[in-house]
Design an enzyme around this catalytic site. Sequence first.
Site, mmCIF file in Angstrom:
data_model
loop_
_atom_site.group_PDB
_atom_site.id
_atom_site.type_symbol
_atom_site.label_atom_id
_atom_site.label_comp_id
_atom_site.label_asym_id
_atom_site.label_seq_id
_atom_site.Cartn_x
_atom_site.Cartn_y
_atom_site.Cartn_z
ATOM 1 N N PRO A 144 -4.369 49.714 2.393
ATOM 2 C CA PRO A 144 -4.643 48.411 3.205
ATOM 3 C C PRO A 144 -5.543 47.650 2.482
ATOM 4 O O PRO A 144 -6.824 48.234 2.314
ATOM 5 C CB PRO A 144 -4.952 48.735 4.485
ATOM 6 N N CYS A 145 -5.239 46.170 2.133
ATOM 7 C CA CYS A 145 -6.620 45.635 1.401
ATOM 8 C C CYS A 145 -7.319 44.838 2.358
ATOM 9 O O CYS A 145 -8.406 44.093 1.805
ATOM 10 C CB CYS A 145 -5.798 44.363 0.606
ATOM 11 N N GLN A 146 -7.038 44.693 3.679
ATOM 12 C CA GLN A 146 -7.950 43.889 4.718
ATOM 13 C C GLN A 146 -9.356 44.090 4.777
ATOM 14 O O GLN A 146 -10.220 43.347 4.704
ATOM 15 C CB GLN A 146 -7.415 43.932 6.070
#
Length: 394
Positions: A144-146
Site C-alpha cells: 500500500p502506497c498511502q
Amino acid sequence: MSQTSVYKNTSQRVYALSALQRDAYRQLAHESRLSKIAAEQGHAEVAHSINMPRLSAASLMPQLARNALNCLSLFSGGGGLDVGFDRAGYAHQGSFELIPICGETIQQNRQHWQVRSGLAQGDVTQVNWQSYQGKIDVLHGGPPCQPFSVAGQQKGIEDERDMWGEFIRAVNTIQPRAFVAENVLGILHPKFEHFVQHHILAPLNAYHIARFTLNAADFGAPQIRRRVFFVGFADKQDFDRFIPPQATHTWAHFRKTRENSTITDLFPLPATMGVRQALGLDDIGFDDLAPTLRSGFTGKRNTTSILNSAAGQKTWGDMAIWPNGVQATREKSSAFPAKNKHFRLSVQDCALLQGFPEDWQFAGAVYQVLGQIGNSVSPPVAYAVACSVANALK
C-alpha cells in the site's frame, strides 16, 4: 496492527472538507444527479456517440511464450502487475489481495488462477509462506502506497497501512530468485530515506537491489504516471545481467522538453497517443496525456471522479473531457451530458488510459472499479519490468 484492522479503518475514514468545499461538492453532485435523471428518462439529447478506441493496450504487451518462471502476487489490487507478468510469459502461482472486489476481478478474468482475497484468505499478515519455498522464481507486489503519498499524509512507518514488513517477510521466507516491489514517488522523498535504508534494504540484505522510476507514458499508456520500483536478485550474476526497462515510446510531442522521457534522437520511438486519439474521439486541434488517474477508493465519499488536482482539471478541460461522474459503460456515458458538452468517460475508457487490455473486465460499482484502476500498476509498465527480470534470470 493487523491488515484486517487496516482494511476496516480505511473503509471508515472520514475526509475533512471545508464548508465552501462541501457546498461546492453538493452543488456539483446535485446538478449531476438532475442531469443523469433526465438522461435516464430520455429527456436529454445524446451527449456524444459511443466511442471506438484507436489504442489497443494489448498491442503494447505482445503475449510471450511461457518462460518456465513461476510468479506469486501480493497486494494484487485490480491486477496491473498480474496482467503484465502473465503476458510476459510467467506461470501464475497465486494472488493475495485483502479487498474482496479486487479478488473477484482477478478471478473472473483468470478462472484457473489461485486467487485468495478477503479477510479470511487475503490477509497477508496471517499467511505462512513456507509452503511456497522453492516454488517461486519471482515474487511481485505493490505494498500500500498511502503511507508515502501526499494524499495519504506521508506518515511512513507510523501509518497503520504500511505493509512493507509483510512483503519483506514473504520474500525472506519464500526466498524467490527475484522480487519486484512498486510504490509511489513519495517514497523517494528525503524524509523516507531512513525508512528505505533500514526497513526495506537492510532486511533484504540477502538480495542485490536495483531502484528506479518508470513513467507509463514511456511505454505507450496515454497517462503521466511515474512509479518507483525495487527489483532484487538473490544471485549476483542475475543482478549484473539486469537492465531496467528502456522506453518503448516517446511523448516528446506533448512537451517542449524531454526531461521526463528517456528517448534519444538517434533511435526514434513510436509516439504515445494522446487521450483523445487513444479513445477514438474527434480531432479538436488539441490533445495531451492524461494526468495521473486518482483512485476511486480515496477522496470524498465513494467518488466517481478521476480528478486529482486543479492543474489536472485544466488539462482535462483543454481536451474537452469531463473527469467527474465516470459511467459504468460507454453506452451510459454517451447518454449522460456533461458540462460544456465535454466527453464523459466510462470505466472502460479509464482502464484503457491506465493500459489495461480491453478484455480485462472489472467487478464492482463504478467507484470500486476506479479504485482498482487508480491503485494498479500500469500493465505495460509491469510487462516491461517482467520482461527485463526474465532476461536477467535466463
